[in-house]
Design a protein around this motif. Structure first.
Motif: not given
Length: 294
Positions: A212-221
């Motif tokens: 529920d609290t997960y937040r995605y952070r942008e990184e290279p594939p």
């Protein structure tokens, strides 16, 4: 929802069917040790030893699940695949430890625990919440410059950059949460066992809070081959949700749909292990692209 206590789950379904006295003894045994474990440490357990391993397969379970979800997998995989199942705090042999409630500290601790085991080629498999754990652990290893998995095998979880389409439920009162779990497919025998629910709910709530609290952070594939598995009858995670994992892959990508629901790692275990054997063993690899079981 994130794959909690589903039909065929091990050992929850098996425990729920036992007479009350035997159920109590088994729950107590799970508090003291993981049954039949070989090479047990705090974070990973092997149920079958491999004499000459060619590749290690680290498996991460769904929310509320323990390492025993992967019991017997070695028998369905090529002989050189050494299966290690993650044993997170709050369940089975670690039931007396408080479960973690945020993903970042879980990933940091798993990162430290797994580093000594990366002396052989290895792959990750994660189901539902376990897929999220496997994905973020891979990215943590990459940031550290550690050896990376040769393959990433992910099941029954939406692509991490997608917003969570479900309401937050980790904070719901027990009876309301059990109602939601029942509608999501948790067996009635499990829900009606006060003993089981008393043991399982704290850990289950913690795992749900992680999701529920997960937040995605942008990184290279990621550059290693990635295979994503789903169930045709999964009402929680759509094929479109799974296909969006493509944006996280800068290498070969496969989407494999199995004829089952969310818990296909139990209900379609033979088909799933056959697919994993093609990925990990000496059998010819399928053509790049999607392989379907209609």
């Amino acid at each position: 929802m994130n794959g909690v206590l589903g039909e065929g789950a091990i050992p929850h379904e098996r425990i729920a069917r036992l007479p009350q006295d035997k159920r109590a003894r088994l729950v107590q045994r799970l508090r003291s040790q993981t049954e039949d474990g070989h090479g047990v440490d705090r974070w990973f357990v092997r149920y079958s030893a491999v004499d000459r391993p060619a590749v290690r397969l680290f498996c991460f379970p769904y929310a509320g699940g323990g390492g025993s979800a992967f019991r017997g997998w070695s028998e369905g995989l090529p002989a050189g695949v050494d299966v290690w199942a993650a044993q997170l705090p709050g369940r089975e042999s670690r039931v007396t430890e408080p479960a973690l409630r945020r993903l970042d500290p879980l990933i940091e601790t798993l990162h430290e625990a797994i580093l000594p085991k990366l002396d052989l080629p290895y792959a990750f498999f994660g189901h539902s919440m376990g897929a999220l754990v496997a994905f973020e652990l891979t990215r943590r290893l990459r940031r550290a410059g550690a050896p990376l998995p040769s393959r990433l095998l992910l099941g029954a979880f939406r692509a991490p950059q997608l917003p969570n389409p479900h309401i937050r439920i980790h904070h719901l009162p027990d009876e309301v949460l059990k109602t939601v779990l029942g509608k999501e497919g948790t067996p009635r025998q499990v829900l009606e066992s006060e003993e089981l629910m008393r043991a399982l709910l704290p850990t289950l709530r913690a795992d749900l809070e992680i999701c529920d609290t997960y937040r995605y952070r942008e990184e290279p594939p990621l550059t290693m081959p990635m295979s994503v598995f789903g169930g045709h009858q999964d009402v929680r995670v759509s094929r479109g949700d799974l296909d969006m994992w493509r944006t996280q892959a800068n290498g070969p990508f496969r989407l494999v749909m199995l004829p089952s629901s969310h818990f296909f790692l139990h209900s379609s275990q033979d088909l799933l292990l056959a697919e994993l054997s093609r990925e990990l063993g000496s059998a010819p690899r399928p053509a790049e692209g999607e392989r379907r079981h209609d």
